[in-house]
Write an enzyme that holds these catalytic residues in place. Structure first.
Site, PDB file in Angstrom:
ATOM      1  N   SER A 326      -6.398  18.982  31.258  1.00  0.00           N
ATOM      2  CA  SER A 326      -6.292  17.584  30.847  1.00  0.00           C
ATOM      3  C   SER A 326      -7.324  16.703  31.551  1.00  0.00           C
ATOM      4  O   SER A 326      -8.521  16.878  31.361  1.00  0.00           O
ATOM      5  CB  SER A 326      -4.861  17.094  31.092  1.00  0.00           C
ATOM      6  OG  SER A 326      -4.619  15.862  30.468  1.00  0.00           O
ATOM      7  N   ASP A 337     -21.692  18.427  31.052  1.00  0.00           N
ATOM      8  CA  ASP A 337     -22.517  17.990  29.926  1.00  0.00           C
ATOM      9  C   ASP A 337     -23.706  17.155  30.372  1.00  0.00           C
ATOM     10  O   ASP A 337     -24.767  17.178  29.742  1.00  0.00           O
ATOM     11  CB  ASP A 337     -21.673  17.175  28.941  1.00  0.00           C
ATOM     12  CG  ASP A 337     -20.826  18.068  28.049  1.00  0.00           C
ATOM     13  OD1 ASP A 337     -20.792  19.289  28.296  1.00  0.00           O
ATOM     14  OD2 ASP A 337     -20.197  17.541  27.113  1.00  0.00           O
ATOM     15  N   LYS A 351      -6.511  21.531  27.414  1.00  0.00           N
ATOM     16  CA  LYS A 351      -5.648  20.449  26.943  1.00  0.00           C
ATOM     17  C   LYS A 351      -6.501  19.214  26.711  1.00  0.00           C
ATOM     18  O   LYS A 351      -6.913  18.546  27.649  1.00  0.00           O
ATOM     19  CB  LYS A 351      -4.538  20.126  27.945  1.00  0.00           C
ATOM     20  CG  LYS A 351      -3.629  18.994  27.466  1.00  0.00           C
ATOM     21  CD  LYS A 351      -2.615  18.611  28.521  1.00  0.00           C
ATOM     22  CE  LYS A 351      -1.734  17.460  28.028  1.00  0.00           C
ATOM     23  NZ  LYS A 351      -2.491  16.226  27.770  1.00  0.00           N
TER      24      LYS A 351
END
Length: 583
Positions: A326, A337, A351
């Site tokens: 999460s 990224d 999640k």
């Protein structure tokens, strides 16, 4: 229709708990309301057509009527109908309905909801002791293994190895530590009476402690390891105090000479999203994307970007595992990224659903999925859950080989979504097998024996907390070569059924665990956890990767600067004039 059925269930629950009567007295309140501080949102009434609103209300009323009739039939005809706990039945009905939607929308009764809010506030009400169950001669007992500073347990002088005999006069021998913990915890300001057998003397003593708020930190430990590497174990989830804890840790690590940084998110199951975004923003310069959110309504469409003009530039690696979930996946995905950090470990949980918290009038509550979130490159973190039971989903037994989507980082590296965050470097966890499990109990009792000086046989090795503290401070602490032979003698003398070949094959594990337990007894949980990190193979892998992480972050910064230069390029001023003049 999902809100229609939810409204119906809430109508039934309210009527069964007396809430409906209370609401009628205060003037026709709706079946539920959103109180100040909750993050639940629903589509504004003005955006709905009146006939649709009326149809939903009518459908909800019909469902509520059907359920009420079903409960009455059960109450009148079932073998145990007269003992029917209607509130419990309705709770299971709501939970079952939410479970059909997704694995993470959840109903909490009033007690569970208070505990949930307490976790978000980084606190609980208790005594401040850490306890655990250990088994000897087939008998399970609960022991104190640590206390938090400036808490009731610390003031009552509870010590490592003290055995909890009874709570409020009720014997707890043979009961699991989780049950004992719940008995020790209770309302703030109340008194709990704990009977303990002192590890040092064997004497039984009754201590009374006032339950109080106990701080539960997000950061379980931090410190400098292997020279100049700052290490932070952010394993306790994201709560309202996470960012302030991280700021404090980084300030202290810089003071101690940190030049590299390892952020350990293993075991971090998530928490408050805004805190996770702030953690990512701490390391990402202004303008870098952190995450995006896509939901049912337009106001659920959001993009978060860093606004930090002075982001931390220390080279860093992030450690993850399959319990990293999460909000912690948001942090790992954002740093990966943007090529700000290398991610090392195992595939994360997966999640990527956003839950908002809804408080109900009765004191119960819901966490309701309202959106999905995506990493800066557009990856969905969420693992597939369709067509599988909740047990298989949470145990990673479903959709393990589901579709992955490829995306690209700032420097054009391939990364993958749809199955959580895939690390840049996959590592294998140390296997915790039956051999290691069998050693946990005798290791605890061995340390309990020598820490309290109750055995002259081992007093030359180490025999008191003060000696342990001094040996650690002055760098003369016992090493595995000293500890393991002493442990072997101990289990033989105490008739533990541990084979010699197991002790020999697991010597490294035994030495590491004994040193951990010694530091736990002498210094507390934070120092002990840092000790484990220093000998952790995955942490060692992270440290090896730090130079590569530094080069990657530099390359990403060059890409960012090139993009900025293109965006802000202007016609050059005449020579000798303006800001483009060169000397």
């Amino acid at each position: 229709m999902r809100y229609t059925f939810l409204t119906a269930f809430l109508l039934i629950l309210s009527s069964l708990t007396g809430t409906a009567q209370t609401m009628s007295r205060v003037g026709g309140a709706k079946p539920f309301s959103v109180e100040t501080g909750t993050s639940f949102s629903a589509s504004p009434a003005a955006q709905r057509e009146a006939p649709v609103e009326e149809a939903m209300t009518s459908a909800a009323t019909r469902v509520a009527s059907d359920l009420q009739q079903a409960l009455e039939i059960v109450r009148s005809n079932h073998l145990y109908g007269k003992d029917l706990n209607a509130a419990s039945v309705v709770k299971s009905s709501i939970s079952g309905m939410l479970g059909e939607l997704d694995p993470h929308s959840t109903y909490f009764d009033a007690t569970e909801f208070r505990e949930l809010l307490g976790e978000q506030a980084s606190e609980y009400s208790g005594t401040g002791s850490t306890i655990s169950t250990f088994i000897k001669d087939g008998r399970a007992e609960t022991y104190v293994i640590a206390t938090h500073p400036d808490t009731a347990a610390a003031r009552a002088n509870l010590q490592y190895g003290d055995r909890i005999v009874a709570v409020n006069g009720n014997p707890v021998s043979g009961l699991a530590s989780a049950f004992v913990r719940d008995q020790v915890r209770g309302p703030r300001g109340s008194v709990v009476q704990v009977t303990v057998e002192r590890a040092a003397t064997g004497a039984t003593e009754i201590v009374q402690m006032l339950r109080e708020r106990v701080f539960q930190p997000s950061i379980s430990s931090f410190g400098i390891i292997h020279g100049q590497v700052g290490y932070v174990a952010l394993s306790g989830g994201f709560s309202h105090t996470t960012m302030s804890e991280l700021n404090h840790a980084l300030k202290e690590l810089k003071r101690r000479g940190m030049r590299y940084f390892v952020l350990d998110l293993r075991g971090n199951t998530g928490g408050i999203l805004e805190q996770a975004i702030e953690v990512a923003e701490k390391f990402l310069p202004a303008g870098r994307s952190i995450m995006s959110q896509r939901g049912r309504y337009s106001f659920d469409e959001r993009v978060w970007k860093s606004l930090n003009p002075v982001a931390e530039r220390v080279p860093m690696v992030v450690l993850v595992d399959e319990q990293t979930a999460s909000a912690s996946e948001v942090v790992a995905g954002a740093l990966q990224d943007n090529d700000r950090a290398l991610v090392i470990g195992q595939n994360t949980f997966g999640k990527g659903l956003v839950q908002n918290v809804l408080e109900l009038p009765s004191g119960a509550g819901l966490t309701l999925t309202t959106a999905r979130y995506y990493t800066p490159s557009g990856r969905s973190i969420q693992r597939g859950y369709e067509g599988s039971g909740h047990y298989d989903y949470f145990q990673h037994r479903s959709n393990a080989n589901g579709p992955k989507t490829e995306a690209r980082t700032v420097t054009n590296r391939p990364v993958f979504g749809g199955q959580g965050i895939t690390p840049d470097e996959l590592t294998e966890k140390d296997k915790y097998d039956s051999k290691k499990a069998a050693l946990v109990d005798p290791i605890f009792f061995f340390v309990r024996e020598i820490i309290n000086g109750r055995s002259r046989k081992f007093e030359n090795l180490i025999s008191s907390k003060d000696q342990i503290r001094q040996s650690v401070i002055f760098g003369t602490e016992p090493i595995a070569q000293d500890l393991v032979p002493a442990f072997r003698e101990f289990i033989q003398a105490q008739h533990w059924s541990i084979r010699k070949e197991i002790v020999d094959s697991e010597a490294e594990f035994i030495g590491r665990q004994i040193k951990h337990q010694l530091k736990l007894a002498a210094f507390g949980s934070e120092t002990a956890a840092l000790s484990l990190a220093e000998s952790d193979k995955e942490v060692a892998k992270a440290i090896e990767a730090l130079p590569r992480a530094a080069r990657l972050a530099e390359a990403a910064e060059r890409v960012r600067q090139t993009a900025y230069d293109k965006k802000t390029r202007r016609v050059a001023y005449p020579a000798g004039q303006g800001r483009n003049r060169r000397n």
